[in-house]
Design a protein around this motif. Structure first.
Motif, PDB file in Angstrom:
ATOM      1  N   MET A  53      12.220  -9.085  -4.533  1.00 58.76           N
ATOM      2  CA  MET A  53      11.315  -9.864  -5.367  1.00 58.76           C
ATOM      3  C   MET A  53      10.215 -10.457  -4.491  1.00 58.76           C
ATOM      4  O   MET A  53      10.496 -11.067  -3.464  1.00 58.76           O
ATOM      5  CB  MET A  53      12.073 -10.978  -6.092  1.00 58.76           C
ATOM      6  CG  MET A  53      13.126 -10.478  -7.067  1.00 58.76           C
ATOM      7  SD  MET A  53      14.202 -11.802  -7.713  1.00 58.76           S
ATOM      8  CE  MET A  53      13.001 -12.841  -8.573  1.00 58.76           C
ATOM      9  N   ILE A  54       8.962 -10.292  -4.917  1.00 64.08           N
ATOM     10  CA  ILE A  54       7.799 -10.852  -4.229  1.00 64.08           C
ATOM     11  C   ILE A  54       7.169 -11.868  -5.170  1.00 64.08           C
ATOM     12  O   ILE A  54       6.649 -11.505  -6.228  1.00 64.08           O
ATOM     13  CB  ILE A  54       6.778  -9.769  -3.848  1.00 64.08           C
ATOM     14  CG1 ILE A  54       7.435  -8.689  -2.979  1.00 64.08           C
ATOM     15  CG2 ILE A  54       5.573 -10.382  -3.144  1.00 64.08           C
ATOM     16  CD1 ILE A  54       7.846  -9.153  -1.606  1.00 64.08           C
ATOM     17  N   MET A  55       7.216 -13.151  -4.787  1.00 62.69           N
ATOM     18  CA  MET A  55       6.782 -14.234  -5.670  1.00 62.69           C
ATOM     19  C   MET A  55       5.552 -14.926  -5.074  1.00 62.69           C
ATOM     20  O   MET A  55       5.651 -15.688  -4.123  1.00 62.69           O
ATOM     21  CB  MET A  55       7.930 -15.225  -5.852  1.00 62.69           C
ATOM     22  CG  MET A  55       9.227 -14.549  -6.302  1.00 62.69           C
ATOM     23  SD  MET A  55      10.714 -15.574  -6.108  1.00 62.69           S
ATOM     24  CE  MET A  55      10.473 -16.727  -7.457  1.00 62.69           C
ATOM     25  N   GLY A  56       4.373 -14.622  -5.626  1.00 65.99           N
ATOM     26  CA  GLY A  56       3.149 -15.227  -5.126  1.00 65.99           C
ATOM     27  C   GLY A  56       2.856 -14.851  -3.694  1.00 65.99           C
ATOM     28  O   GLY A  56       2.376 -15.682  -2.914  1.00 65.99           O
ATOM     29  N   GLY A  57       3.122 -13.619  -3.332  1.00 69.92           N
ATOM     30  CA  GLY A  57       2.969 -13.188  -1.950  1.00 69.92           C
ATOM     31  C   GLY A  57       1.837 -12.196  -1.744  1.00 69.92           C
ATOM     32  O   GLY A  57       1.155 -11.807  -2.689  1.00 69.92           O
ATOM     33  N   PRO A  58       1.651 -11.751  -0.494  1.00 71.42           N
ATOM     34  CA  PRO A  58       0.632 -10.760  -0.173  1.00 71.42           C
ATOM     35  C   PRO A  58       1.124  -9.347  -0.450  1.00 71.42           C
ATOM     36  O   PRO A  58       2.310  -9.121  -0.690  1.00 71.42           O
ATOM     37  CB  PRO A  58       0.414 -10.974   1.325  1.00 71.42           C
ATOM     38  CG  PRO A  58       1.769 -11.396   1.817  1.00 71.42           C
ATOM     39  CD  PRO A  58       2.360 -12.238   0.708  1.00 71.42           C
ATOM     40  N   THR A  59       0.206  -8.385  -0.384  1.00 61.98           N
ATOM     41  CA  THR A  59       0.563  -6.979  -0.489  1.00 61.98           C
ATOM     42  C   THR A  59       0.951  -6.441   0.886  1.00 61.98           C
ATOM     43  O   THR A  59       0.820  -7.132   1.892  1.00 61.98           O
ATOM     44  CB  THR A  59      -0.619  -6.157  -1.033  1.00 61.98           C
ATOM     45  OG1 THR A  59      -1.698  -6.231  -0.084  1.00 61.98           O
ATOM     46  CG2 THR A  59      -1.101  -6.691  -2.368  1.00 61.98           C
ATOM     47  N   ASP A  60       1.404  -5.207   0.899  1.00 58.61           N
ATOM     48  CA  ASP A  60       1.705  -4.530   2.165  1.00 58.61           C
ATOM     49  C   ASP A  60       1.121  -3.122   2.110  1.00 58.61           C
ATOM     50  O   ASP A  60       1.712  -2.216   1.523  1.00 58.61           O
ATOM     51  CB  ASP A  60       3.216  -4.465   2.405  1.00 58.61           C
ATOM     52  CG  ASP A  60       3.562  -3.733   3.700  1.00 58.61           C
ATOM     53  OD1 ASP A  60       2.643  -3.501   4.513  1.00 58.61           O
ATOM     54  OD2 ASP A  60       4.733  -3.393   3.900  1.00 58.61           O
ATOM     55  N   PRO A  61      -0.057  -2.925   2.719  1.00 61.51           N
ATOM     56  CA  PRO A  61      -0.701  -1.603   2.669  1.00 61.51           C
ATOM     57  C   PRO A  61       0.144  -0.491   3.293  1.00 61.51           C
ATOM     58  O   PRO A  61      -0.047   0.687   2.969  1.00 61.51           O
ATOM     59  CB  PRO A  61      -1.998  -1.816   3.475  1.00 61.51           C
ATOM     60  CG  PRO A  61      -2.238  -3.288   3.445  1.00 61.51           C
ATOM     61  CD  PRO A  61      -0.876  -3.913   3.429  1.00 61.51           C
TER      62      PRO A  61
ATOM     63  N   ALA B 150      -4.733 -13.395  -3.697  1.00 58.57           N
ATOM     64  CA  ALA B 150      -5.399 -13.079  -4.966  1.00 58.57           C
ATOM     65  C   ALA B 150      -4.518 -12.216  -5.865  1.00 58.57           C
ATOM     66  O   ALA B 150      -3.950 -11.210  -5.420  1.00 58.57           O
ATOM     67  CB  ALA B 150      -6.719 -12.374  -4.699  1.00 58.57           C
ATOM     68  N   ALA B 151      -4.437 -12.626  -7.128  1.00 57.25           N
ATOM     69  CA  ALA B 151      -3.635 -11.869  -8.092  1.00 57.25           C
ATOM     70  C   ALA B 151      -4.162 -10.449  -8.258  1.00 57.25           C
ATOM     71  O   ALA B 151      -3.381  -9.503  -8.407  1.00 57.25           O
ATOM     72  CB  ALA B 151      -3.635 -12.593  -9.435  1.00 57.25           C
ATOM     73  N   ALA B 152      -5.487 -10.280  -8.198  1.00 56.47           N
ATOM     74  CA  ALA B 152      -6.075  -8.952  -8.390  1.00 56.47           C
ATOM     75  C   ALA B 152      -5.579  -7.962  -7.345  1.00 56.47           C
ATOM     76  O   ALA B 152      -5.346  -6.779  -7.652  1.00 56.47           O
ATOM     77  CB  ALA B 152      -7.601  -9.046  -8.352  1.00 56.47           C
ATOM     78  N   ASP B 153      -5.393  -8.433  -6.117  1.00 59.83           N
ATOM     79  CA  ASP B 153      -4.902  -7.550  -5.055  1.00 59.83           C
ATOM     80  C   ASP B 153      -3.468  -7.100  -5.336  1.00 59.83           C
ATOM     81  O   ASP B 153      -3.133  -5.918  -5.174  1.00 59.83           O
ATOM     82  CB  ASP B 153      -4.953  -8.271  -3.704  1.00 59.83           C
ATOM     83  CG  ASP B 153      -6.356  -8.567  -3.245  1.00 59.83           C
ATOM     84  OD1 ASP B 153      -7.303  -7.936  -3.770  1.00 59.83           O
ATOM     85  OD2 ASP B 153      -6.527  -9.440  -2.369  1.00 59.83           O
TER      86      ASP B 153
ATOM     87  N   TYR C 239       0.567  -3.147  -7.387  1.00 55.24           N
ATOM     88  CA  TYR C 239       1.588  -2.781  -8.375  1.00 55.24           C
ATOM     89  C   TYR C 239       1.180  -1.511  -9.125  1.00 55.24           C
ATOM     90  O   TYR C 239       2.003  -0.597  -9.314  1.00 55.24           O
ATOM     91  CB  TYR C 239       1.807  -3.934  -9.356  1.00 55.24           C
ATOM     92  CG  TYR C 239       2.404  -3.522 -10.677  1.00 55.24           C
ATOM     93  CD1 TYR C 239       3.770  -3.315 -10.818  1.00 55.24           C
ATOM     94  CD2 TYR C 239       1.593  -3.326 -11.800  1.00 55.24           C
ATOM     95  CE1 TYR C 239       4.324  -2.926 -12.033  1.00 55.24           C
ATOM     96  CE2 TYR C 239       2.133  -2.937 -13.010  1.00 55.24           C
ATOM     97  CZ  TYR C 239       3.491  -2.735 -13.131  1.00 55.24           C
ATOM     98  OH  TYR C 239       4.031  -2.340 -14.336  1.00 55.24           O
ATOM     99  N   ARG C 240      -0.078  -1.441  -9.537  1.00 58.07           N
ATOM    100  CA  ARG C 240      -0.535  -0.271 -10.304  1.00 58.07           C
ATOM    101  C   ARG C 240      -0.496   0.996  -9.464  1.00 58.07           C
ATOM    102  O   ARG C 240      -0.217   2.082  -9.987  1.00 58.07           O
ATOM    103  CB  ARG C 240      -1.933  -0.541 -10.851  1.00 58.07           C
ATOM    104  CG  ARG C 240      -1.894  -1.518 -12.025  1.00 58.07           C
ATOM    105  CD  ARG C 240      -3.248  -1.866 -12.566  1.00 58.07           C
ATOM    106  NE  ARG C 240      -3.123  -2.703 -13.769  1.00 58.07           N
ATOM    107  CZ  ARG C 240      -4.079  -3.498 -14.229  1.00 58.07           C
ATOM    108  NH1 ARG C 240      -5.245  -3.569 -13.582  1.00 58.07           N
ATOM    109  NH2 ARG C 240      -3.888  -4.212 -15.318  1.00 58.07           N
TER     110      ARG C 240
END
Length: 297
Positions: free
Chosen positions: A213-221, A247-250, A255-256
């Protein structure tokens, strides 16, 4: 006694069904409800991906000021059940990497499942142990663990680097040793998500996990190159739309990209929610049931 062809056919079919059922692996039953009327998601404003993407209504006046006696400090009494504190203990575990301070709720040996919560910057094990802050959400997690035969750990993270990742890898290995073959879920909030992403590249730790679970975290490219990605480890995301740290958009775009690749993932976006909203508002029972923990039948 004479048996008709129909009776013989039914008996053969029954034996076949029973044989197949006994051969199938045990399935995880959903976690039993606990104060669902208070903690389940409210109005869902938007859904996509067959329900895996949801935008949930969030209102600060209702969900903080209406819920708390002291905003962000003390939730109303109806949201907590304190009997669970009898199953709670502070411990220092002597792991392979180095000693690790944890708060534990539940019996570690033979637990039906394990949940590990990793806090963000400036926190320690007390954050995930706090019954009264974050709208009582950690108290609910404690009760969900104990009522369903699981165990919950909130460790103190000393650094969000390779050493911190090694500490959590050691805790995951410890949980597996205590409860062999049972599911382990790793949940990370804010900067703690760097620990989660690091664990995805650890073959032993990632292999032991049931979900993340990732809660309000960064992405991992680099996630697509990880052991966890190849394993298709389920990942649940929750995020506030007005998060000014990550940022939520990131995270939505990330996710998409996973969904496009057919990766098992789910996203809950809290409309107007801030950086701390996912820790307060994520429905633990919903997330853990989606990942597939619980008692076996």
């Amino acid at each position: 006694m004479h048996l008709s062809t129909a009776h013989l056919t039914f008996r053969a079919l029954f034996v076949c069904v029973v044989t197949i059922a006994l051969a199938l692996p045990a399935q995880a039953a959903p976690l039993k409800p606990f104060k669902d009327e208070l903690f389940s998601y409210g109005m869902v404003l938007e859904t996509a991906d067959d329900g895996d993407y949801r935008v949930v209504d969030y209102d600060k006046m209702r969900d903080i000021h209406g819920r708390d006696l002291e905003p962000e400090r003390r939730v109303r009494r109806a949201y907590v059940s304190l009997g669970v504190k009898s199953a709670q203990a502070n411990e220092t575990l002597d792991l392979a990497s180095r000693p690790l301070d944890v708060m534990r709720v539940g019996t570690p040996s033979g637990a039906a499942f394990t949940v590990i919560f990793v806090h963000g910057r400036g926190g320690d094990r007390r954050l995930g142990a706090n019954d009264w802050s974050f709208g009582g959400n950690f108290n609910r997690l404690k009760n969900l663990a104990v009522e369903n035969g699981g165990v919950y750990y909130a460790p103190s993270i000393r650094s969000f680097d390779d050493a911190g990742v090694a500490d959590i890898a050691g805790l995951i290995a410890y949980a597996q040793l205590q409860s062999p073959g049972k599911p382990v879920v790793l949940a990370c909030a804010s900067m703690g998500s760097f620990i989660c992403w690091g664990i995805t590249r650890n073959p032993q730790a990632a292999g032991a996990l049931k979900g993340m679970m990732i809660m309000g975290g960064p992405t991992d490219p680099a996630f697509s190159k990880s052991v966890a990605y190849k394993k298709k480890l389920p990942v649940f995301f929750s995020h506030g739309s007005d998060d000014n740290v990550y940022a939520a958009a990131d995270q939505i775009a990330f996710y998409r990209s996973l969904k496009k690749a057919g990766y098992p993932s789910r996203f809950v976006l809290f409309q107007t929610g801030s950086h701390g909203t996912p820790v307060r508002m994520t429905d633990w029972r919903d997330a853990l049931n989606w990942i597939g923990v619980g008692s076996n039948f």
